[in-house]
Design an enzyme around this catalytic site. Structure first.
Site, short mmCIF file in Angstrom:
data_model
loop_
_atom_site.label_atom_id
_atom_site.label_comp_id
_atom_site.label_asym_id
_atom_site.label_seq_id
_atom_site.Cartn_x
_atom_site.Cartn_y
_atom_site.Cartn_z
N SER A 105 0.83 -1.21 0.00
CA SER A 105 0.00 0.00 0.00
C SER A 105 0.86 1.26 0.00
CB SER A 105 -0.97 -0.04 1.19
OG SER A 105 -1.91 0.99 1.12
N ASP A 257 -3.40 6.51 -3.16
CA ASP A 257 -2.16 5.93 -2.65
C ASP A 257 -1.69 4.89 -3.68
OD1 ASP A 257 -4.09 3.98 -2.18
OD2 ASP A 257 -3.24 3.36 -0.26
N ASP A 259 -1.59 1.66 -4.15
CA ASP A 259 -2.43 0.56 -4.63
C ASP A 259 -3.85 1.02 -4.92
OD1 ASP A 259 -3.04 0.82 -1.87
OD2 ASP A 259 -3.70 -1.26 -1.75
N ASP A 261 -6.45 2.20 -3.32
CA ASP A 261 -7.68 1.96 -2.57
C ASP A 261 -8.03 3.11 -1.63
OD1 ASP A 261 -5.68 1.48 -0.70
OD2 ASP A 261 -6.56 -0.38 0.07
#
Length: 378
Positions: A105, A257, A259, A261
Site C-alpha cells: 500500500s 495511494d 495501490d 484503494d
C-alpha cells in the site's frame, strides 16, 4: 518453523505487512499460501484463489510463492497480474473467489505485504470478498505453525491468467455509479502507484474530462523517487499535485495511494489550496449519497467523526459504528456507504466490498461538478 512473535508482528490490522527478506520472505509467503488453502478446504470455500500484485520489485516473487503454496494443496490459482487493489476486490467478488493482493500500500519502498480475503461464509462470518478477521486469522496462523519443514510440502507452479473482460467490467460498472459527463478540470496523482491507467479508463467511460496527470508520479515506480513516504496523508506528499493544479488553474486535486484503494482530495479556497481531511470527504460523500435516497446502512469506524451518524439520522438511514479497520466495515450487510478517516471510502459495496479509491474519486468529482454547475463548490 515459524517464529510466533514475528508472525504476530507482521499480521497488521489491515493485512500482512513487513520488511522484505527480514520479515516477508518467499518461504514465509509459501507457508501462508499453503495454510490459506487448508483453511479453504476446511471451510469448503471455492477451490480457486485469485491473486493480484502491485509494482513493487518483490510483489511478483511473493505472489509466485503464495500461488505455489495454494497449488501445493491441490487448489487452482488465477493471476490478475499488475492491478489496483480495487480491481482485485472486484474480480474476486465478481467470481466469488477468495484471494490475495500483494502490496504494501502506502508503506515505504523497502516494505511489502499482502491482503488476504474470503468470498463466502467462514466461521459464521459473511465475508463477501473482504479481508480476514478473527478467528479466521488465528486459524491461518495455527496452520502455519503446524508446518515444521517446507521440504515436506509439495510444490506446484501452474496457474491461469484472469480474463481481461473482468477488468473491463470493473471499469464499466464503476462508471455507472455517476451520471455521465463532467468538464471539471481535475489534477490527478497516482503517487507512483498503479492507479493511473484504471482511473483514466473509468473517467473516460463516465464521459468525464481527462484528468491532468502529475507526470512525475503517473507511472508505477517502486522507488517512489519524489516522496519519502507515498501516503497522501503525509506532509508534502501531494505538493507536486498542488503545484500542478496551480500551473493549470485546476478545479480539484485527486490523489490515490500506490495501490489505489485510498483517495485524497484537495480544494482551492480563498485563492490557496488545501487537502480535505478524511472526515470532510466522508461527510461530503455521505451527504450526497444520503440525499439521493439510497437505501441501506451507513457506517464508519470508531476513529472517524460522528458527523456521518448525524447525516444518517437526518435522512432516517440506519447507522453502525465499527472497530478500526475497513475489514470490519465490510462485514456490514447492505452497506450503502462506509468510510474511515484515513482516506478510505466505500461508495459501491455491491461491486467492491472494501475501500475503493477509484470509485470514490469518480463520485467526489461528480459532486464537485454538480456544485460548480450551480455556482458553488466543495
Amino acid at each position: 518453523m515459524m517464529n510466533p512473535e514475528l508472525l504476530n508482528k507482521i499480521i497488521k490490522a489491515y493485512d500482512i505487512r513487513g520488511l522484505v527478506e527480514n520479515e516477508i520472505t518467499p518461504d514465509f509467503t509459501f507457508a501462508v499460501g499453503s495454510a490459506f488453502a487448508r483453511l479453504l478446504e476446511l471451510e469448503r470455500e471455492p477451490a480457486t484463489v485469485i491473486i493480484g500484485e502491485d509494482m513493487r520489485p518483490t510483489s511478483t516473487q511473493l505472489a509466485d510463492a503464495f500461488s505455489d503454496g495454494i497449488t501445493s494443496q491441490g487448489m487452482d490459482v488465477i493471476r490478475i497480474g499488475l492491478a489496483s487493489t480495487d480491481q482485485l476486490y472486484f474480480a474476486a467478488g465478481y467470481l466469488n473467489f477468495p484471494g490475495a493482493m500483494f502490496t504494501a500500500s502506502h508503506n515505504p519502498a523497502q516494505d511489502n505485504g499482502y491482503k488476504v480475503y474470503l468470498g463466502g461464509v467462514v466461521d459464521e462470518i459473511n465475508y463477501h470478498g473482504s479481508q480476514i478477521i478473527s478467528p479466521t486469522d488465528v486459524t491461518i496462523s495455527s496452520e502455519i505453525a503446524k508446518i515444521k519443514s517446507l521440504k515436506a510440502v509439495p510444490r506446484s507452479t501452474s496457474w491461469k491468467v484472469l480474463d481481461e473482460a473482468i477488468i473491463s467490467r470493473y471499469v464499466t460498472d464503476t462508471a455507472k455509479i455517476v451520471k455521465p459527463s463532467s468538464n471539471l478540470k481535475v489534477v490527478y496523482t497516482a503517487m507512483h502507484g498503479v492507479g493511473t491507467k484504471t482511473l483514466l479508463s473509468v473517467f473516460a467511460a463516465a464521459d468525464f474530462a481527462t484528468p491532468i496527470l502529475v507526470s512525475a508520479q503517473a507511472d508505477p515506480d517502486p522507488d517512489f523517487p519524489t516522496v519519502s513516504f507515498p501516503n497522501p496523508e503525509e506532509s508534502g506528499a501531494i505538493d507536486l499535485a498542488l503545484q500542478t493544479a496551480k500551473n493549470y488553474d485546476a478545479d480539484l486535486v485527486i490523489a490515490n495511494d500506490p495501490d489505489a484503494d485510498r483517495c485524497a482530495v484537495a480544494i482551492k479556497a480563498n485563492g490557496s489550496w488545501r487537502m480535505l481531511r478524511g472526515d470532510e470527504v466522508g461527510a461530503i460523500l455521505g451527504e450526497s449519497i444520503a440525499s439521493a435516497g439510497t437505501a441501506g446502512t451507513f457506517a464508519n469506524s470508531i476513529v472517524s467523526s460522528a458527523i456521518l451518524c448525524k447525516i444518517a439520522n437526518h435522512y432516517e438511514i440506519n447507522f453502525t459504528e465499527t472497530l478500526t479497520g475497513f475489514k470490519w466495515l465490510a462485514k456490514i450487510p447492505n452497506l450503502a456507504f462506509g468510510y474511515e478517516e484515513a482516506l478510505g471510502y466505500c461508495v459501491d459495496s455491491a461491486a467492491v466490498n472494501d475501500k475503493d479509491g477509484i470509485s470514490a474519486a469518480l463520485k467526489i468529482v461528480e459532486i464537485a461538478s454538480n456544485l460548480a454547475n450551480s455556482k458553488s463548490s466543495l
